[in-house]
Design a protein around this motif. Structure first.
Motif, PDB file in Angstrom:
ATOM      1  N   CYS A  90      51.577  78.818 -25.128  1.00  0.00           N
ATOM      2  CA  CYS A  90      51.556  78.429 -23.711  1.00  0.00           C
ATOM      3  C   CYS A  90      52.955  77.900 -23.373  1.00  0.00           C
ATOM      4  O   CYS A  90      53.136  76.718 -23.073  1.00  0.00           O
ATOM      5  N   ARG A 115      44.322  82.721 -24.012  1.00  0.00           N
ATOM      6  CA  ARG A 115      45.171  81.586 -23.646  1.00  0.00           C
ATOM      7  C   ARG A 115      44.704  80.912 -22.354  1.00  0.00           C
ATOM      8  O   ARG A 115      44.655  79.686 -22.251  1.00  0.00           O
ATOM      9  N   ARG A 116      44.335  81.722 -21.370  1.00  0.00           N
ATOM     10  CA  ARG A 116      43.918  81.133 -20.087  1.00  0.00           C
ATOM     11  C   ARG A 116      42.647  80.315 -20.267  1.00  0.00           C
ATOM     12  O   ARG A 116      42.463  79.258 -19.676  1.00  0.00           O
ATOM     13  N   GLN A 117      41.741  80.809 -21.120  1.00  0.00           N
ATOM     14  CA  GLN A 117      40.506  80.061 -21.368  1.00  0.00           C
ATOM     15  C   GLN A 117      40.795  78.736 -22.059  1.00  0.00           C
ATOM     16  O   GLN A 117      40.180  77.718 -21.757  1.00  0.00           O
ATOM     17  N   ASP A 173      42.262  76.408 -19.502  1.00  0.00           N
ATOM     18  CA  ASP A 173      41.228  75.978 -18.568  1.00  0.00           C
ATOM     19  C   ASP A 173      40.339  74.917 -19.226  1.00  0.00           C
ATOM     20  O   ASP A 173      39.935  73.950 -18.598  1.00  0.00           O
TER      21      ASP A 173
END
Ligand code: SF4
Ligand code: SF4
Ligand code: SF4
Lengths: 430, 256
Positions: free
Chosen positions: B25, B142-144, B147
């Protein structure tokens, strides 16, 4: 040095990938043992590959290592394509090399900026370092992101890309998709050249690897995605002869295996690649190398960070060249039909040469697999390096010597989960 | 004054890919580190603070007696425990040993198997301790992950879908590779979360996020066969990254 009883212990060596420990025995000033214990639990990949379809090893073996999945995918493809008697169309070879450039950039930047630089500047991690030197870490992260963006566009995701297929790819990008990647790479290349000057000012202890060096060799290019093998003693052989020279044995203290080259200790990785292939670097990469005082050969493991940086400069430039020359290939993959044969494949993982062998049966299933990762090839050289560093620094305090031992191992960027392996230091003084 | 919450990252038997997702990230890492203190993360830091921790991310499966001990300790030290990745949620690819003879696996790989201390099985974290949330995938998305960490910082539950990859294909506007081209795809029975990645790359889903809630696997089997998969092919595709998930292990036993 008089005899002194020393007992040092570090619960786990940080900032290396996987799990391991160190055990050092010093008796009357003589280092009797310097062992790198790799206690990462075994995952048995070579066993669980048996009975899988010949198309599956690239995806399955990528799960050996989250940091260099492309290396596993490509060495596996090389071996299986060789067994099946298939050669890639030239544009697909270039695309595979382009993907691999993404992994070199991302993996080298991860090691340099997040794991290695804190050692030189006295911080426990990059987050702490970023409070003192935000520019340096941010620059590093943006360079790393250039590599990851390339992996994502071409591979679908940066970790365990889904787009690699035996014979090529599932789909090939539109040249327009690569334009934003090129933009990041150009910015990354500038950042890499700037960072090189900063990193070159670090304090590098003296050390020298005393062993043979081994790397891939390609007639036209700096070795990345394939090649024959050559060594600093002048040996040269194809991947198919790898295990005639490189033999692995198991040590009691480690789940990783030890490899030797015709019975001798040797090393693979950035120092080996650079020293054996310097003339093939691009003009910019060579110029940066000269500017930061590397010369055409480097055997000091502490300076491996500089060599990685030069390789990042190279990989970024090479990726830009490949993107500039990219036309969408006519087909995304060459068809690969199975043959009952044995195939051997190598490629240059960021940490060094990675060898795969597969035996394919008449049923199209893998009947045997052998994987020799860089970490097991380097283990003997790492331990020898550790032994020398301890022997040369016995007068240091326990804490300082412990930190130096950790640095010594971290220089090699061991990918301990290859054996699928991190570090505790046990120091016994008698 | 409120104190900064703490995050710990733990590795069990795994490839490091899921914890690496946090270091991937690049744009958010430093900002995140300002909101949440990384108190334990061996791969990334030499500094380690003792527990308890507010959130623990646990990667990897349990395959050694030592890991059995360690997971209990980590659970006791963690307010919220999130299992990350197919290894931690389903035992990972190394769970293929659960269907084989581990002793034979050991001797196939090691010349001196007696030096190797390993369990006969590779099991998910939830087999051993209560787990608060599971992030699927080999590797996680990565987005999960972001989040989930943001949800925690905001004091809400993370939004983890339990529908199939097909729903994400529709949302993304990807042409169905099965319908249009007869490419076998496990999307209809696989849990969403990756954003329907593989079909977007012209590849059938191979189930790396594991089974969705109540997957109708029997309805999918004839379609996979029409699309050219043999019984063995079907067996193998289910027996990969989430091999030990009961829903995926089941159809292997009752193929026609
Ligand atoms: S789930 Fe996959 S990516 Fe994550 S640790 Fe396990 S093998 Fe690696
Ligand atoms: S491509 Fe696969 S995931 Fe997408 S809609 Fe079709 S079956 Fe579902
Ligand atoms: S489409 Fe399927 S196999 Fe591909 S990433 Fe998503 S869940 Fe994994």
């Amino acid at each position: 040095m008089t005899s002194r009883s020393r007992y040092l212990k570090v619960e786990s060596l940080a900032r290396v990938e996987g799990e391991g420990a160190l055990r050092i025995v010093v008796d009357r000033g003589v280092v009797e043992a310097a062992e790198l214990h790799i206690y990462e639990p075994p995952r048995f990949f070579e066993a669980l590959l048996r009975g899988r379809a010949y198309t599956e090893p690239p995806d399955i073996t990528s799960r050996i290592c989250g940091i260099c999945p492309v290396a596993y995918q490509v060495s596996a493809c090389n071996a299986l394509e060789q067994a099946c008697g298939v050669e890639l169309d030239p544009p697909l070879i270039d695309l595979r090399r382009l993907l691999y450039c993404g992994e070199w950039i991302a993996s080298h930047c991860l090691h340099m900026f997040l794991l290695h630089i804190p050692d030189f500047l006295g911080y426990p991690d990059a987050v702490a370092l970023a409070r003192a030197e935000p520019g340096l870490v941010e620059q590093g992260l943006s360079m790393k992101k250039a590599g990851n963006t390339l992996l994502e566009v071409l591979g679908g995701r940066a970790i365990h890309p889904v787009n690699v297929k035996l014979g090529g790819f599932y789909s090939v990008p539109d040249p327009r998709d690569l334009a934003p990647v090129a933009e990041r790479l150009r910015a990354g290349l500038d950042a890499a050249v700037r960072t090189a000057r900063q990193i070159a000012r670090f304090d590098f202890p003296d050390a020298e690897l005393d062993c043979e060096l081994l790397a891939a060799d390609h007639p036209e290019r700096y070795p990345i995605e394939t090649g024959e093998i050559h060594t600093s003693s002048g040996m040269r052989f194809p991947a198919a002869e790898f295990t005639r020279h490189v033999v692995e044995r198991q040590g009691r203290h480690s789940t990783a295996l030890y490899a030797t080259l015709d019975g001798r200790r040797y090393a693979t990785g950035p120092l080996a690649r650079y020293t054996l292939n310097f003339p093939q670097l691009s003009a910019t990469a060579r110029q940066v190398a000269n500017e930061i005082g590397l010369g055409s050969a480097c055997r000091n493991p502490f300076r491996s960070i500089l060599v990685r940086l030069v390789e990042v400069v190279y990989a970024m430039e090479e990726a830009l060249t490949l993107i500039a020359g990219y036309r969408r290939p006519l087909r995304p993959a060459v068809p690969v039909r199975s043959r009952a044969r044995t195939g051997h494949g190598v490629s240059e993982a960021p940490r060094g040469l990675l060898y795969h062998r597969y035996d394919i049966g008449v049923d199209g299933l893998v009947s045997a697999a052998e994987i020799i990762p860089p970490t097991s090839q380097n283990q003997a050289a790492m331990e020898e390096d550790l032994r020398r560093v301890v022997a040369a620094n016995l007068d240091l305090s326990d804490a300082t010597l412990t930190a130096l031992c950790e640095r010594t191992i971290r220089n090699h960027d061991p990918c301990i989960s290859c054996s699928a392996h991190f570090l505790t230091l046990d120091m016994v003084g008698r | 004054m409120t104190t900064t919450p703490t995050l710990a990252v733990w590795k069990f038997t795994s490839c490091d890919g899921c914890q690496l997702t946090l270091l991937d990230c690049e744009d958010e890492l430093l900002a995140l580190a300002g909101q949440i203190r990384i108190a334990h993360f061996t791969e990334a830091s030499s500094a380690a603070e003792p527990g308890p921790y507010d959130v623990s991310l646990v990667e990897g499966s349990v395959t050694t007696p030592e890991e059995l001990r360690r997971i209990t300790e980590i659970r006791e030290q963690s307010r919220i425990l999130v299992a990350i990745g197919a290894c931690a949620t389903h035992g990972g690819i190394q769970a293929l040993r659960n269907f084989a003879d581990t002793a034979e696996f050991t001797s196939a790989v090691y010349a001196s198997p007696e030096y190797i201390d390993t369990l006969a099985t590779s099991t998910p974290i939830s087999d051993h301790v209560p787990v608060d949330y599971e992030l699927r995938g080999c590797p996680i998305d990565r987005r999960q992950l972001l989040d989930t960490l943001c949800a925690f910082l905001a004091g809400r539950a993370p939004d983890i879908p339990n529908t199939s990859v097909c729903t994400e294909c529709k949302r993304r506007g990807t042409t169905c590779v099965t319908v249009a081209e007869g490419i076998p795809c496990l999307g209809p029975v696989t849990q969403a979360g990756c954003g329907a990645l593989c079909p977007a790359y012209h590849r059938g889903c191979f189930g790396c996020f594991g089974p969705m809630a109540e997957p109708n696997i029997h309805a999918l089997l004839p379609i996979l066969r029409v699309n050219g998969m043999s019984v063995d092919d079907v067996d193998r595709v289910f027996a990969t990254y989430a091999a030990a998930a009961p829903e995926f292990a089941e159809p292997r036993r009752d193929q026609p």
